[in-house]
Scaffold this motif. Sequence first.
Motif, PDB file in Angstrom:
ATOM      1  N   GLN A  67     -19.025   2.998   3.664  1.00  0.00           N
ATOM      2  CA  GLN A  67     -18.470   2.318   2.492  1.00  0.00           C
ATOM      3  C   GLN A  67     -19.604   1.899   1.560  1.00  0.00           C
ATOM      4  O   GLN A  67     -20.661   1.473   1.997  1.00  0.00           O
ATOM      5  CB  GLN A  67     -17.597   1.130   2.899  1.00  0.00           C
ATOM      6  N   TYR A  88       0.838  -1.180   0.000  1.00  0.00           N
ATOM      7  CA  TYR A  88       0.000   0.000   0.000  1.00  0.00           C
ATOM      8  C   TYR A  88       0.883   1.243   0.000  1.00  0.00           C
ATOM      9  O   TYR A  88       1.976   1.240   0.549  1.00  0.00           O
ATOM     10  CB  TYR A  88      -0.872   0.055   1.266  1.00  0.00           C
ATOM     11  N   PHE A 137      -4.163   0.995  -2.340  1.00  0.00           N
ATOM     12  CA  PHE A 137      -3.753  -0.352  -2.723  1.00  0.00           C
ATOM     13  C   PHE A 137      -2.868  -0.288  -3.974  1.00  0.00           C
ATOM     14  O   PHE A 137      -3.199   0.367  -4.947  1.00  0.00           O
ATOM     15  CB  PHE A 137      -5.012  -1.176  -2.994  1.00  0.00           C
ATOM     16  N   SER A 176     -13.449  -4.496   4.003  1.00  0.00           N
ATOM     17  CA  SER A 176     -12.985  -5.613   3.199  1.00  0.00           C
ATOM     18  C   SER A 176     -14.118  -6.607   3.006  1.00  0.00           C
ATOM     19  O   SER A 176     -15.129  -6.577   3.711  1.00  0.00           O
ATOM     20  CB  SER A 176     -11.797  -6.309   3.860  1.00  0.00           C
ATOM     21  N   GLY A 200     -14.765   4.664  -2.594  1.00  0.00           N
ATOM     22  CA  GLY A 200     -15.165   3.460  -1.893  1.00  0.00           C
ATOM     23  C   GLY A 200     -15.471   3.656  -0.423  1.00  0.00           C
ATOM     24  O   GLY A 200     -16.504   3.238   0.069  1.00  0.00           O
ATOM     25  N   THR A 260      -9.792  -1.800   1.696  1.00  0.00           N
ATOM     26  CA  THR A 260      -9.920  -0.491   1.059  1.00  0.00           C
ATOM     27  C   THR A 260     -10.013   0.530   2.181  1.00  0.00           C
ATOM     28  O   THR A 260     -10.858   0.394   3.064  1.00  0.00           O
ATOM     29  CB  THR A 260     -11.184  -0.428   0.177  1.00  0.00           C
TER      30      THR A 260
END
Lengths: 114, 114
Positions: free
Chosen positions: B25, A37, A47, B94, B3, B104
Amino acid sequence: AQKVTQAQTEISVVEKEDVTLDCVYETRDTTYYLFWYKQPPSGELVFLIRRNSFDEQNEISGRYSWNFQKSTSSFNFTITASQVVDSAVYFCALPSSNTGKLIFGQGTTLQVKP
Amino acid sequence: ETGVTQTPRHLVMGMTNKKSLKCEQHLGHNAMYWYKQSAKKPLELMFVYSLEERVENNSVPSRFSPECPNSSHLFLHLHTLQPEDSALYLCASSQDRGYNYGYTFGSGTRLTVV
């Protein structure tokens, strides 16, 4: 126990130099994933790559490349022709096989000077 | 929308205040996390929620109280904090607790306790 070690705390390079960030991990799992990351000054961890332990082929994405060596438990990250925008903290991570939570290394701060 | 969204981005609060950090999210993930990142320290996992149930609490002081009302939202309620709690608080999500897919991350809330 699983562990991720990034021995380089800080690296400083001049723009256009190549730089390699080291990551060494410990796990008893035969199958696992590894991640890198990037955390720019804005704070968000972005990511970069996920690598399956089955696949030891090196991966290249533009100026980024990753060298996975299962024999030495290393997953090093190289930036070719570094740019100022590459300045960030970079984290290597390994999921825990028991809980799935990501185990992060300490991070390497990369400073690219113009 | 991106996200994982965290609000506010910056927060300054006194030691007697009560405030809340919010994380949202839109990825359909079923696990969410709170991390604390202090200056010069590695990422510290604070809480893990899987399917809206808290599955991990890493010895976090009770002045931090998480809440996960549904799989898309995660809160961190703060009260009577100390100056050493000043840090970047990162939320992540996740799928299936991240084993295969990693996390994320949001952009974080930079908290300053005065």
